[in-house]
Every structure is written in structure tokens, then in C-alpha cells.
Design an enzyme around this catalytic site. Structure first.
Site, mmCIF file in Angstrom:
data_model
loop_
_atom_site.group_PDB
_atom_site.id
_atom_site.type_symbol
_atom_site.label_atom_id
_atom_site.label_comp_id
_atom_site.label_asym_id
_atom_site.label_seq_id
_atom_site.Cartn_x
_atom_site.Cartn_y
_atom_site.Cartn_z
ATOM 1 N N SER A 262 -0.180 2.870 -0.593
ATOM 2 C CA SER A 262 0.870 1.935 -0.179
ATOM 3 C C SER A 262 2.048 2.697 0.398
ATOM 4 O O SER A 262 2.151 3.915 0.235
ATOM 5 C CB SER A 262 1.337 1.116 -1.379
ATOM 6 O OG SER A 262 2.184 1.916 -2.182
ATOM 7 N N LYS A 263 2.944 1.966 1.039
ATOM 8 C CA LYS A 263 4.092 2.653 1.632
ATOM 9 C C LYS A 263 4.958 3.300 0.550
ATOM 10 O O LYS A 263 5.578 4.321 0.785
ATOM 11 C CB LYS A 263 4.892 1.713 2.525
ATOM 12 C CG LYS A 263 5.366 0.437 1.868
ATOM 13 C CD LYS A 263 6.063 -0.458 2.884
ATOM 14 C CE LYS A 263 6.657 -1.673 2.208
ATOM 15 N NZ LYS A 263 7.320 -2.570 3.113
ATOM 16 N N ARG A 264 4.950 2.711 -0.649
ATOM 17 C CA ARG A 264 5.737 3.295 -1.746
ATOM 18 C C ARG A 264 5.158 4.635 -2.186
ATOM 19 O O ARG A 264 5.886 5.494 -2.658
ATOM 20 C CB ARG A 264 5.794 2.339 -2.946
ATOM 21 C CG ARG A 264 6.426 1.006 -2.628
ATOM 22 C CD ARG A 264 7.952 1.070 -2.580
ATOM 23 N NE ARG A 264 8.484 -0.140 -1.975
ATOM 24 C CZ ARG A 264 9.628 -0.223 -1.314
ATOM 25 N NH1 ARG A 264 10.391 0.832 -1.160
ATOM 26 N NH2 ARG A 264 10.027 -1.357 -0.802
#
Ligand code: GLU
Length: 507
Positions: A262-264
Site C-alpha cells: 500500500s502507499k502507506r
């Protein structure tokens, strides 16, 4: 057009920036199209106005451009199958929804949100889930369950959606080009909404109608769409159209642990997940990128190529042309592909080493200029020669500040360990050798340096570290003969003189 010529599409929804998984989907579509002499299409799926993010479409277009995988047909560059933005095709879908109603494959439904929410809540209380399907359809308010007159009146009033009528207890079977035979029982499917009362189709209807009208032959997309595939297969059957070949790409997994990247994860792990920088228009949050981190598009694509596909050989470094040659859907892996950020750096470094010097000079000059260093092409070439094997990213070449200015400090460990009592004397003698070296090029410097070692019966270890300290302030780096030649005689001697004054404090 020849019948059955390969036509593939990348069909993102402009709900945010494209992340690396999206770029990989675009890349595999591109490669498959080019490999088969086909057409690569960009279709913007923007029917869900609630999720529309300004700037997202432009970002997608720019990202594909930066990567060098531009579509043959797109909103910007339309072919014969336009428009390529679904919001501009809006008028087209209603007739297809109607057709399904006429064929008995779809029906009007009038349930309000609150009724459906209450059904869901009740089911949850009973530890089940509510599904709008053959088992519940007749309990709901729709053109199947209500008397015709009532239903017709509700249709005329305009407060309706059109739902697809999933057949009960059927096994849907199709062959996925990556996964082989895939089977789903229709019991897991619900009567999906195809069309809303406002005349906007949902993703499922628009996607199938457009793939058909655009003569798409292969649907290559992420694994998250696999659960929708049986519905899509049934939609093709309902329309009486032949379905394209489906190919569902594996998920990209986080570097460690379970789950999808994920972008996180990028934020936590300090690596980019987006191709280009992105600022969220509503929150103002900014996201770093491969471009911003100094990756070349070639290296970025090469990394994505091998994140879910393997050539079946040891070959790892690919140009885009070579990837087109070798790519096949059969060699796309079925299981999740684990992303490795260090390997991404390795790809950049390896591509940089493979790039020819003239091309690197061309890219390096503007980078230097942006840092306020104006350097001749010849000097930039010397820098490339000096540093090509030592950096992972091109911009790191501009960080070798000793090439432009005398050291502001000297590596402390080296001054303590390598600067011996007799070093000043050795350096003074070396200074004289360099002063009389002509021409002052790397080969002559090397020759004279070695003759000096021999004459003084000294090893490299007794001379090189001190010489490097005086000229660069560093403990290590590229070849000293090349560095001295790059600096030139005058600058080299000046640095030796000034350094030796400072060095009086080291012994
Ligand atoms: N619009 C869908 C997406 O955002 C496309 C899925 C598909 O390729 O069918 O990914």
C-alpha cells in the site's frame, strides 16, 4: 483492421494517482499489445463521479508518458473507437441496460437505501450476510416481485436502478490466461446494479459494453478484479457477445509480512510507490515518487517487469524492446509478487552502468545546472567516467562536491589513522613530482606516481590515503589519478598546499 488483431486496454478510474501496481498493469498490457503487433488503449473509467479526483487523469497520462509506454488510442489521441472517457459515453449505456431488461437478464429495483441497510443489519445480527440475489429477490421491491402496474408506475416516476439477474445455482467457468480454468458458483454473486436512475452506468456495465464496442481481445488487469470476472462472463453471455480472454495479474505484496503493498508501506519503509510526485488536492498531502527519487523510467519498468513475470532464464536486465520480445502471459506468475525496495535500487544502478556515457552526460548537465554548477561537456564526461561505477542514482554524481570545491573538512578517521609522522614529508615530495608532471592527464600522473613509489620504496598504502585526503577530504572514492586530472594541476597543487597547512594539526 484484421479481424482478431490484439486490442488491449488499460482502464484506470481517475480516483487518485496511479501507483506502481497500476503502472505494472499498464506495462503488461503495453508489452502484450506490442508483442502481437496490436493496439494499446487507455480508457478512463470515470463513471463514479463521487470518487473523481481532479488531476488524477492528467497524472495517469503523464506517468505513462514518463515511462515511455504511451497508448495508441486514448482521450488525448483518439482512434476510431472513441470517446475514450466513459463520462463522455454516458448516452450509450442506457440502451444496453434496456436490452438486458428485455431479454430477462435484468430488472428494475426500487428499494431505498434504508431498507437495504436494515436487511444488512438484521443479517449481521444473525451472523450472516445479506445478498440481493435469487434467494431474496422476491422479498424486495422490484419489477420481478411487484405487480406490473405498480412496477411500471415506479419506473415512470424515475426512482429506480437496474440490477443484473444472477442465475441461481450455476457454475461459471472460464479460462484465465494466467490462472487456467477458474470456477465460480453463482451463489457467491449478488444482483449487481448495472445502471442508476441518474442514467450513469456502474463500472460493470460500462466496462463490458466498452470492451465489446472497442473490440478488446484481452482483458489484462489486477487480481482484485477476479471476483468480478464471473459476473462479466455472465454479462457477455446475456448480451450474446463473445467474451475477451481474461488475464488476472498477481498482487504486489509488501516487502515483509502479509498483504498487498500500500502507499502507506512506502511511507513506512522509505521507498516510493508512485511513479511521479503527487499532491492530494483535498488534503494537501504529498507523496514521493520514483521520478523524484532519481530512478530512470527504464529501471522502474524493468523492476515492474520482473514483479510478477519471469522469463524462465537468468536474465534480469531488460530494455523495453527486449521486454516486448520476451513477454508472454504464460510466464506471469499466479501467486503474489513480493516487492523488494533494495532490488529496485539495484535495477537503477544496473541500468545506469549500461547507459552509454554520452546519454549520461546529457542527463547530468541539467542536474548540475539545477545545483548551480556550470560544467563543460568534457568535464561532465570526466565526471561520468569517474563516478559511473560508484553511484546508484545519477544525481549522486552531483553530490561529489570535492570535484568542484576544496574540502571543507577532512575525514577524521583517516586523519587519525593514516596521517603518520612522515606523511607531510612524503606529501611534499609527491607535490614536487606532480608539479613537474606534464601533460597532467591520468595516465601520466599514474606513471609518475608509480615511479615515485618505487624510488622512495613506498607502498600505495603509505601515500594514497594522504593524497586522497588532501585533494578530496574523503576516505575513499574514485581513482586518484583521474580525480587529480579532473581538478587540473593548478587546483591539485593548491589543495595540497592548503591541506598540508591544516594537516599540521593532525600529527
Ligand atoms: N476501472 C477499473 C480500475 O480502476 C478497471 C478494471 C478493469 O480493468 O476491468 O481498475
Amino acid at each position: 483492421m484484421t479481424p482478431n488483431a490484439v486490442r488491449v486496454r488499460f482502464a484506470p478510474s481517475p480516483t487518485g494517482p496511479l501507483h506502481m501496481g497500476g503502472v505494472r498493469t499498464a506495462l503488461y498490457n503495453y508489452l502484450f499489445a506490442k508483442k502481437h503487433g496490436g493496439t494499446f488503449i487507455l480508457r478512463i473509467e470515470d463513471t463514479d463521479q463521487n470518487r473523481f479526483v481532479p488531476g488524477a487523469e492528467e497524472y495517469i497520462v503523464e506517468a505513462l508518458k514518463w515511462c515511455g509506454i504511451e497508448p495508441d488510442e486514448s482521450p488525448e489521441n483518439p482512434g476510431a473507437y472513441g470517446p475514450y472517457r466513459q463520462s463522455e459515453r454516458k448516452g450509450l449505456y442506457a440502451q444496453y441496460a434496456d436490452l438486458l431488461v428485455q431479454k430477462g437478464w435484468a430488472y428494475y429495483a426500487f428499494d431505498d437505501e434504508a431498507t437495504i441497510a436494515a436487511k444488512r443489519a438484521l443479517a449481521e445480527e444473525n451472523k450472516t450476510t445479506f445478498q440481493y440475489d435469487a434467494s431474496t429477490r422476491m422479498e424486495m421491491r422490484n419489477s420481478e416481485s411487484l405487480p406490473k402496474a405498480e412496477s411500471d408506475a415506479l419506473i415512470a416516476a424515475g426512482n429506480w436502478v437496474i440490477r443484473f439477474k444472477i442465475p441461481a445455482h450455476r457454475e461459471v467457468v472460464f479460462t484465465d490466461a494466467i490462472r487456467g480454468e477458474v470456477k465460480f458458483n453463482t451463489a457467491v454473486l449478488d444482483d449487481k446494479v448495472l445502471m442508476k436512475g441518474d442514467g450513469m452506468p456502474t463500472y460493470h456495465l460500462a466496462n463490458i459494453v466498452d470492451d465489446h464496442l472497442m473490440e478488446i481481445t484481452h482483458v489484462i488487469r489486477g487480481e482484485e478484479w477476479l471476483p468480478s470476472a464471473p459476473l462479466h462472463v455472465l454479462l457477455y453471455e446475456a448480451f450474446g457477445w463473445s467474451a475477451p480472454t481474461f488475464a488476472h495479474l498477481p498482487l504486489i505484496l509488501k516487502p515483509t509480512g502479509n498483504g498487498k503493498l500500500s502507499k502507506r508501506d512506502g511511507e513506512k519503509g522509505g521507498f516510493p510507490v508512485f511513479p511521479l510526485n503527487w499532491t492530494d488536492p483535498s488534503s494537501g498531502e504529498t507523496w514521493s515518487s520514483y521520478q523524484g527519487a532519481g530512478y530512470s523510467p527504464e529501471a522502474f519498468l524493468n523492476m515492474l517487469l520482473l514483479l510478477g513475470w519471469n522469463p524462465g532464464t537468468e536474465k534480469e536486465l531488460y530494455s523495453l524492446d527486449e521486454a516486448v520480445q520476451d513477454f508472454s502471459l504464460e510466464r506471469v506468475v499466479k501467486s503474489g509478487a513480493r516487492f523488494n525496495p533494495e532490488k529496485a535500487v539495484w535495477f537503477n544502478e544496473s541500468h545506469l552502468r549500461e547507459t552509454d556515457n554520452a546519454a549520461l552526460v546529457k542527463q547530468l548537465l541539467p542536474l548540475l545546472e539545477s545545483k548551480g554548477r556550470s560544467v563543460s561537456e568534457e568535464q561532465a564526461l570526466s565526471m561520468v567516467l569517474l563516478l559511473k561505477e560508484r553511484v546508484q542514482f545519477l544525481h549522486q554524481m552531483t553530490e561529489a562536491t570535492y570535484l568542484f570545491e576544496a574540502p571543507a573538512s577532512y575525514d577524521e578517521k583517516t586523519t587519525k589513522k593514516k596521517w603518520k609522522a612522515n606523511t607531510p614529508e612524503v606529501m611534499s615530495a609527491l607535490r614536487e613530482v606532480l608539479a613537474s608532471t606534464s601533460p597532467f592527464d591520468a595516465a601520466t600522473i599514474e606513471h609518475n606516481f608509480k615511479a615515485f613509489l618505487e624510488e622512495k620504496e613506498l607502498g600505495f598504502g603509505a601515500v594514497l590515503p594522504g593524497f586522497r585526503l588532501l585533494l578530496t577530504g574523503e576516505a575513499g572514492g574514485p581513482g586518484m589519478y583521474e580525480i587529480a586530472a579532473f581538478l587540473g594541476k593548478e587546483e591539485s597543487l593548491k589543495r595540497m598546499d592548503e591541506g598540508m597547512k591544516i594537516a599540521e594539526a593532525w600529527v
